[in-house]
Design a protein around this motif. Structure first.
Motif, mmCIF file in Angstrom:
data_model
loop_
_atom_site.group_PDB
_atom_site.id
_atom_site.type_symbol
_atom_site.label_atom_id
_atom_site.label_comp_id
_atom_site.label_asym_id
_atom_site.label_seq_id
_atom_site.Cartn_x
_atom_site.Cartn_y
_atom_site.Cartn_z
ATOM 1 N N MET A 1 34.006 42.178 41.704
ATOM 2 C CA MET A 1 35.435 42.082 41.821
ATOM 3 C C MET A 1 35.847 40.672 41.385
ATOM 4 N N ILE A 2 36.829 40.620 40.533
ATOM 5 C CA ILE A 2 37.378 39.345 40.080
ATOM 6 C C ILE A 2 38.836 39.304 40.521
ATOM 7 N N LEU A 3 39.209 38.266 41.215
ATOM 8 C CA LEU A 3 40.591 38.100 41.651
ATOM 9 C C LEU A 3 41.249 37.023 40.795
ATOM 10 N N ILE A 4 42.426 37.331 40.286
ATOM 11 C CA ILE A 4 43.184 36.392 39.461
ATOM 12 C C ILE A 4 44.562 36.210 40.098
ATOM 13 N N ARG A 5 44.937 34.980 40.310
ATOM 14 C CA ARG A 5 46.288 34.702 40.803
ATOM 15 C C ARG A 5 47.230 34.687 39.616
ATOM 16 N N HIS A 6 48.466 35.064 39.839
ATOM 17 C CA HIS A 6 49.445 35.085 38.757
ATOM 18 C C HIS A 6 49.655 33.695 38.172
ATOM 19 N N GLY A 7 50.136 33.656 36.940
ATOM 20 C CA GLY A 7 50.473 32.389 36.303
ATOM 21 C C GLY A 7 51.708 31.775 36.958
ATOM 22 N N GLN A 8 52.058 30.590 36.504
ATOM 23 C CA GLN A 8 53.216 29.890 37.069
ATOM 24 C C GLN A 8 54.483 30.753 36.917
ATOM 25 N N SER A 9 55.194 30.921 38.016
ATOM 26 C CA SER A 9 56.456 31.673 37.988
ATOM 27 C C SER A 9 57.633 30.705 38.087
ATOM 28 N N VAL A 49 35.091 44.717 32.551
ATOM 29 C CA VAL A 49 36.171 45.025 33.488
ATOM 30 C C VAL A 49 36.443 46.524 33.394
ATOM 31 N N ALA A 50 36.449 47.195 34.533
ATOM 32 C CA ALA A 50 36.629 48.641 34.562
ATOM 33 C C ALA A 50 38.015 49.059 35.043
ATOM 34 N N ARG A 51 38.682 48.176 35.771
ATOM 35 C CA ARG A 51 39.970 48.553 36.360
ATOM 36 C C ARG A 51 40.800 47.315 36.600
ATOM 37 N N ILE A 52 42.110 47.443 36.400
ATOM 38 C CA ILE A 52 43.045 46.351 36.671
ATOM 39 C C ILE A 52 44.036 46.853 37.705
ATOM 40 N N ILE A 53 44.118 46.166 38.823
ATOM 41 C CA ILE A 53 45.042 46.527 39.906
ATOM 42 C C ILE A 53 45.930 45.320 40.156
ATOM 43 N N THR A 54 47.221 45.554 40.289
ATOM 44 C CA THR A 54 48.156 44.460 40.529
ATOM 45 C C THR A 54 49.231 44.870 41.529
ATOM 46 N N SER A 55 49.885 43.869 42.048
ATOM 47 C CA SER A 55 51.027 44.098 42.939
ATOM 48 C C SER A 55 52.230 44.507 42.103
ATOM 49 N N PRO A 56 53.315 44.921 42.761
ATOM 50 C CA PRO A 56 54.522 45.297 42.032
ATOM 51 C C PRO A 56 55.391 44.109 41.617
ATOM 52 N N TYR A 57 54.922 42.897 41.838
ATOM 53 C CA TYR A 57 55.720 41.728 41.478
ATOM 54 C C TYR A 57 55.722 41.513 39.968
ATOM 55 N N THR A 63 51.243 38.808 34.392
ATOM 56 C CA THR A 63 49.915 38.207 34.330
ATOM 57 C C THR A 63 48.867 39.260 33.963
ATOM 58 N N ALA A 64 49.019 40.469 34.448
ATOM 59 C CA ALA A 64 48.060 41.545 34.167
ATOM 60 C C ALA A 64 48.133 42.030 32.718
ATOM 61 N N ALA A 65 49.280 41.892 32.076
ATOM 62 C CA ALA A 65 49.475 42.438 30.727
ATOM 63 C C ALA A 65 48.438 41.950 29.713
ATOM 64 N N PRO A 66 48.133 40.647 29.628
ATOM 65 C CA PRO A 66 47.113 40.226 28.667
ATOM 66 C C PRO A 66 45.721 40.798 28.969
ATOM 67 N N PHE A 67 45.428 41.014 30.240
ATOM 68 C CA PHE A 67 44.152 41.614 30.613
ATOM 69 C C PHE A 67 44.106 43.073 30.166
ATOM 70 N N ALA A 68 45.224 43.775 30.334
ATOM 71 C CA ALA A 68 45.300 45.169 29.894
ATOM 72 C C ALA A 68 45.070 45.270 28.389
ATOM 73 N N ARG A 69 45.666 44.352 27.637
ATOM 74 C CA ARG A 69 45.455 44.346 26.185
ATOM 75 C C ARG A 69 44.017 43.963 25.849
ATOM 76 N N GLN A 70 43.516 42.932 26.484
ATOM 77 C CA GLN A 70 42.154 42.435 26.215
ATOM 78 C C GLN A 70 41.107 43.517 26.449
ATOM 79 N N VAL A 75 47.187 49.450 33.735
ATOM 80 C CA VAL A 75 47.385 48.629 34.928
ATOM 81 C C VAL A 75 47.809 49.540 36.064
ATOM 82 N N THR A 76 47.067 49.505 37.153
ATOM 83 C CA THR A 76 47.422 50.269 38.344
ATOM 84 C C THR A 76 48.225 49.359 39.257
ATOM 85 N N ILE A 77 49.412 49.819 39.641
ATOM 86 C CA ILE A 77 50.279 49.036 40.518
ATOM 87 C C ILE A 77 50.103 49.538 41.946
#
Length: 101
Positions: A1-9, A49-57, A63-70, A75-77
């Motif tokens: 499991m890899i946890l990524i915090r969102h970029g600067q908001s 990476v097998a799955r991308i899960i993110t909050s609804p923020y 932040t998840a979008a570049p990972f989805a493309r990569q 992206v599962t919300i």
């Protein structure tokens, strides 16, 4: 499991200057935040990476979008993956659909 915090908001940018809640609900990423997300996705390019899960923020979705493309993944919300209403920015978007960009 890899946890990524969102970029600067927008919230982070203003809060870091004043130390006060600027009252921005569901803030987007700043240009720096988008660049941070892109760089993080590039950094993990060789990882399986097998799955991308993110909050609804919005900031998390952006932040998840570049990972989805990569990784060419949807992206599962999940409303369970989020901060717990400490500041105005902790009000997210309704969970309507998976987003990839």
């Amino acid at each position: 499991m890899i946890l990524i915090r969102h970029g600067q908001s927008e919230f982070n940018l203003r809060f870091s200057r004043t130390g006060r809640d600027p009252g921005i609900e569901d803030p987007p990423l700043t240009p720096l935040g988008h660049a941070q997300a892109e760089e993080a996705a590039r950094t993990l390019a060789g990882v399986r990476v097998a799955r991308i899960i993110t909050s609804p923020y919005t900031r998390a979705l952006q932040t998840a979008a570049p990972f989805a493309r990569q990784f060419n993944l949807p992206v599962t919300i999940s409303p369970l993956v989020r901060e717990r209403y400490a500041y105005s920015c902790d009000v997210g978007s309704p969970v309507r659909r998976s987003r990839t960009g």
